[in-house]
Design a protein around this motif. Sequence first.
Motif, PDB file in Angstrom:
ATOM      1  N   GLN A 160       1.022  -1.280  -0.256  1.00 39.36           N
ATOM      2  CA  GLN A 160       0.056  -0.012  -0.212  1.00 39.36           C
ATOM      3  C   GLN A 160       0.651   1.545   0.430  1.00 39.36           C
ATOM      4  O   GLN A 160       0.104   2.811  -0.021  1.00 39.36           O
ATOM      5  N   THR A 161       2.028   0.929   0.130  1.00 40.57           N
ATOM      6  CA  THR A 161       3.254   2.275  -0.182  1.00 40.57           C
ATOM      7  C   THR A 161       3.200   2.863  -1.238  1.00 40.57           C
ATOM      8  O   THR A 161       3.212   2.383  -2.383  1.00 40.57           O
ATOM      9  N   MET A 162       2.495   4.253  -1.244  1.00 41.44           N
ATOM     10  CA  MET A 162       2.973   4.745  -2.226  1.00 41.44           C
ATOM     11  C   MET A 162       4.027   5.306  -3.379  1.00 41.44           C
ATOM     12  O   MET A 162       5.000   5.876  -2.010  1.00 41.44           O
ATOM     13  N   VAL A 163       4.822   5.421  -4.210  1.00 36.96           N
ATOM     14  CA  VAL A 163       5.936   4.877  -4.978  1.00 36.96           C
ATOM     15  C   VAL A 163       5.751   6.478  -5.695  1.00 36.96           C
ATOM     16  O   VAL A 163       5.232   6.952  -5.885  1.00 36.96           O
ATOM     17  N   TYR A 164       6.507   7.978  -4.917  1.00 30.34           N
ATOM     18  CA  TYR A 164       6.649   8.616  -5.617  1.00 30.34           C
ATOM     19  C   TYR A 164       7.945   8.784  -6.105  1.00 30.34           C
ATOM     20  O   TYR A 164       9.431   9.291  -5.607  1.00 30.34           O
ATOM     21  N   SER A 165       8.257   9.982  -7.737  1.00 29.91           N
ATOM     22  CA  SER A 165       9.396   9.252  -8.325  1.00 29.91           C
ATOM     23  C   SER A 165      10.157  10.339  -9.228  1.00 29.91           C
ATOM     24  O   SER A 165       9.070  10.918  -9.255  1.00 29.91           O
ATOM     25  N   GLY A 201      -2.642  16.985 -18.492  1.00 25.45           N
ATOM     26  CA  GLY A 201      -2.109  18.043 -17.762  1.00 25.45           C
ATOM     27  C   GLY A 201      -2.301  17.508 -16.754  1.00 25.45           C
ATOM     28  O   GLY A 201      -1.268  17.859 -15.681  1.00 25.45           O
ATOM     29  N   GLN A 202      -2.114  15.977 -15.550  1.00 24.50           N
ATOM     30  CA  GLN A 202      -2.024  15.226 -14.529  1.00 24.50           C
ATOM     31  C   GLN A 202      -0.495  14.860 -14.834  1.00 24.50           C
ATOM     32  O   GLN A 202      -0.743  14.055 -15.167  1.00 24.50           O
ATOM     33  N   PRO A 203       0.190  14.778 -13.508  1.00 26.20           N
ATOM     34  CA  PRO A 203       0.683  14.204 -12.892  1.00 26.20           C
ATOM     35  C   PRO A 203       0.519  12.885 -13.101  1.00 26.20           C
ATOM     36  O   PRO A 203      -0.173  12.871 -12.568  1.00 26.20           O
ATOM     37  N   THR A 204       1.621  11.881 -13.751  1.00 26.46           N
ATOM     38  CA  THR A 204       1.404  10.461 -12.966  1.00 26.46           C
ATOM     39  C   THR A 204       2.810   9.878 -12.985  1.00 26.46           C
ATOM     40  O   THR A 204       2.597   8.379 -12.708  1.00 26.46           O
ATOM     41  N   ALA A 205       3.621  10.633 -11.917  1.00 22.77           N
ATOM     42  CA  ALA A 205       4.415   9.471 -11.408  1.00 22.77           C
ATOM     43  C   ALA A 205       4.828   9.199  -9.988  1.00 22.77           C
ATOM     44  O   ALA A 205       5.924   8.580 -10.080  1.00 22.77           O
ATOM     45  N   ALA A 206       3.432   9.327  -9.751  1.00 20.52           N
ATOM     46  CA  ALA A 206       3.158   8.719  -8.048  1.00 20.52           C
ATOM     47  C   ALA A 206       2.178   7.741  -8.499  1.00 20.52           C
ATOM     48  O   ALA A 206       1.373   7.687  -9.313  1.00 20.52           O
ATOM     49  N   CYS A 207       2.466   6.692  -7.882  1.00 20.62           N
ATOM     50  CA  CYS A 207       1.634   5.095  -7.327  1.00 20.62           C
ATOM     51  C   CYS A 207       1.791   4.397  -6.802  1.00 20.62           C
ATOM     52  O   CYS A 207       2.732   3.969  -6.165  1.00 20.62           O
ATOM     53  N   MET A 208       0.520   3.980  -6.691  1.00 19.66           N
ATOM     54  CA  MET A 208       1.046   2.398  -5.033  1.00 19.66           C
ATOM     55  C   MET A 208       2.205   1.956  -5.735  1.00 19.66           C
ATOM     56  O   MET A 208       2.085   1.012  -6.704  1.00 19.66           O
TER      57      MET A 208
END
Length: 251
Positions: A160-165, A201-208
Motif C-alpha cells: 500500500q506504499t505510495m511510490v513518488y518518483s 495535464g495531470q502528473p502520473t509519476a506517483a503510484c501505489m
Amino acid sequence: MEIVTVPCLSDNYAYLVKGPEGVCLIDAPEAAPIIAALEARGWGLDTLLITHRHHDHVEGVAALRGKYGCTVLGPAAEADKLPPLDTAVEGGAALTVSGLRLEVIAVPGHTLGHVAFYMPEAEAVFTADSLMALGCGRVFEGTPDMMWDSLSRLAALPPQTMVYSGHEYTASNARFALTIEPGNEALKLRADAIAKARAEGQPTAACMLSEELATNPFLRPDSPEIRDLLGMEGASAAEVFTEIRARKDRF
C-alpha cells in the motif's frame, strides 16, 4: 500530513511534505516553482532531502537554503559531489524529519550513492531515479545486478506504499512495458489511464507499489509471459531484469 507534487524543469518533480512539525522537500531541481508552491500555502521549508547528485535534482539547493535556512540532508557516498550537506546519511539510517519517521534505503545503480526516503507512517517512499512509475532509472554508475537488488529492496515495502518518483516518464514507460508484457490486462488499463491523465495535464509519476508490482516490467522478471517473450524461461530474475533494461535503453 500532506504531500504536494511540484513540476520542475521539463519533466522533473520535487515533493513537498508537510508533517506535524514542519515541511520538508525531496529534491530541488529548480528553486522558483518550489518557492511558489511554498508561498501559495504559506509554508516555510525546514529540511531539504537530496536523493542523488545529478544536477537536475540539486540545482535549486543553494537558492532554497539561502531563502529558508533549511537543513540539507543527502547521501554520504556522494557528499563530495553534492552541495554542502548539514547531515550525511547512509542506507539503513533512521531519523525524524518534520515530525515524521524517515528511513533511508540505499538504492545504487543509477548512481552509486543514490538513496530513497521511506516514511512508513505516511506510507510513502520517494525513489527519484531508482524505481520509477512503470520503469526504473538508467544504470549509469552501477551494474544491472546492483539495480535489481535496489529495486528488490523497494519492492519488499508494504504494497500500500505510495511510490513518488522523480520524472514524468510514465507515458513512454507504458509504451515500452506493453512491448515486454503485451498480454498484461492491468498494464493495458493503466496505460489507458496514463494517456488520459497526461492529456489533461495531470502528473502520473506517483503510484501505489501494489500497482507497480502488477504492471512494471522491471519488477516482474518472474512473469511467465515476459520470460517466454524474451526466450529466457530458465534465467535468473537478475538476468531477465538485465535484458529488460537493455531493451529499454534501445527503445
